[in-house]
Design a protein around this motif. Sequence first.
Motif, mmCIF file in Angstrom:
data_model
loop_
_atom_site.group_PDB
_atom_site.id
_atom_site.type_symbol
_atom_site.label_atom_id
_atom_site.label_comp_id
_atom_site.label_asym_id
_atom_site.label_seq_id
_atom_site.Cartn_x
_atom_site.Cartn_y
_atom_site.Cartn_z
ATOM 1 N N LEU A 38 0.806 -1.215 0.000
ATOM 2 C CA LEU A 38 0.000 0.000 0.000
ATOM 3 C C LEU A 38 0.843 1.271 0.000
ATOM 4 O O LEU A 38 0.508 2.246 -0.669
ATOM 5 N N PHE A 39 1.948 1.281 0.746
ATOM 6 C CA PHE A 39 2.707 2.508 0.936
ATOM 7 C C PHE A 39 3.995 2.582 0.134
ATOM 8 O O PHE A 39 4.555 3.666 -0.021
ATOM 9 N N ALA A 40 4.496 1.465 -0.361
ATOM 10 C CA ALA A 40 5.797 1.481 -1.046
ATOM 11 C C ALA A 40 5.699 1.147 -2.524
ATOM 12 O O ALA A 40 6.720 0.953 -3.174
ATOM 13 N N THR A 41 4.497 1.079 -3.068
ATOM 14 C CA THR A 41 4.358 0.800 -4.493
ATOM 15 C C THR A 41 3.461 1.849 -5.136
ATOM 16 O O THR A 41 2.670 2.506 -4.476
ATOM 17 N N SER A 42 3.641 1.966 -6.425
ATOM 18 C CA SER A 42 2.846 2.905 -7.208
ATOM 19 C C SER A 42 2.609 2.286 -8.581
ATOM 20 O O SER A 42 3.426 1.499 -9.066
ATOM 21 N N ARG A 43 1.518 2.648 -9.209
ATOM 22 C CA ARG A 43 1.267 2.163 -10.568
ATOM 23 C C ARG A 43 2.217 2.808 -11.573
ATOM 24 O O ARG A 43 2.465 2.263 -12.621
ATOM 25 N N ARG A 44 2.704 3.979 -11.256
ATOM 26 C CA ARG A 44 3.505 4.753 -12.205
ATOM 27 C C ARG A 44 5.011 4.719 -11.943
ATOM 28 O O ARG A 44 5.793 5.058 -12.808
ATOM 29 N N MET A 45 5.432 4.365 -10.717
ATOM 30 C CA MET A 45 6.845 4.415 -10.366
ATOM 31 C C MET A 45 7.276 3.106 -9.715
ATOM 32 O O MET A 45 6.482 2.458 -9.046
ATOM 33 N N ASN A 46 8.561 2.773 -9.904
ATOM 34 C CA ASN A 46 9.073 1.620 -9.173
ATOM 35 C C ASN A 46 9.307 2.039 -7.719
ATOM 36 O O ASN A 46 9.323 3.234 -7.418
ATOM 37 N N PRO A 47 9.487 1.103 -6.804
ATOM 38 C CA PRO A 47 9.585 1.452 -5.377
ATOM 39 C C PRO A 47 10.714 2.432 -5.046
ATOM 40 O O PRO A 47 10.524 3.331 -4.226
ATOM 41 N N MET A 48 11.881 2.292 -5.668
ATOM 42 C CA MET A 48 12.987 3.198 -5.351
ATOM 43 C C MET A 48 12.674 4.625 -5.824
ATOM 44 O O MET A 48 12.939 5.592 -5.112
ATOM 45 N N THR A 49 12.069 4.748 -6.992
ATOM 46 C CA THR A 49 11.686 6.075 -7.490
ATOM 47 C C THR A 49 10.636 6.695 -6.584
ATOM 48 O O THR A 49 10.673 7.899 -6.319
ATOM 49 N N LEU A 50 9.710 5.877 -6.090
ATOM 50 C CA LEU A 50 8.680 6.382 -5.180
ATOM 51 C C LEU A 50 9.305 6.892 -3.886
ATOM 52 O O LEU A 50 8.924 7.945 -3.380
ATOM 53 N N ALA A 107 7.154 4.770 2.970
ATOM 54 C CA ALA A 107 7.636 4.273 1.683
ATOM 55 C C ALA A 107 9.010 3.630 1.816
ATOM 56 O O ALA A 107 9.264 2.559 1.249
ATOM 57 N N SER A 108 9.898 4.252 2.580
ATOM 58 C CA SER A 108 11.243 3.687 2.722
ATOM 59 C C SER A 108 11.212 2.392 3.543
ATOM 60 O O SER A 108 11.868 1.413 3.188
ATOM 61 N N LYS A 109 10.449 2.363 4.625
ATOM 62 C CA LYS A 109 10.346 1.136 5.429
ATOM 63 C C LYS A 109 9.608 0.035 4.663
ATOM 64 O O LYS A 109 9.952 -1.143 4.761
ATOM 65 N N GLY A 110 8.591 0.418 3.909
ATOM 66 C CA GLY A 110 7.862 -0.565 3.107
ATOM 67 C C GLY A 110 8.724 -1.173 2.025
ATOM 68 O O GLY A 110 8.675 -2.383 1.783
ATOM 69 N N MET A 111 9.536 -0.358 1.354
ATOM 70 C CA MET A 111 10.443 -0.883 0.337
ATOM 71 C C MET A 111 11.450 -1.830 0.980
ATOM 72 O O MET A 111 11.759 -2.889 0.447
#
Length: 98
Positions: free
Chosen positions: A16-28, A80-84
């Motif tokens: 939920l917090f570390a992913t995006s439809r438009r960006m990979n996790p590191m970019t997010l 986002a950082s902890k989720g990744m």
Amino acid sequence: NLSMQAMQGEMEWPQLFATSRRMNPMTLVFFRGFSASVFVVHQLAHFWASRDEGLFYFIYVTHWTMILGTISECLLFHLASKGMQQMQEMLPLDRKSV
């Protein structure tokens, strides 16, 4: 089973917090970090510009909105950082080396 639901919940929050439809996790994570830093710098500049108001600074709803927005952006960056990090730990060992 409660323990099964708890495990499933632990696996869902990084999605939920570390992913995006438009960006990979590191970019997010970089985007969230940049956004949080812009908010923090803007908030500090606003505090500095309003330093003569003293505690009266806190009587304005717009100031509280900025403070809460800044806190929100910082929390989104942290999540986002902890989720990744958690998603990387959940990867199988053969995928971690890639």
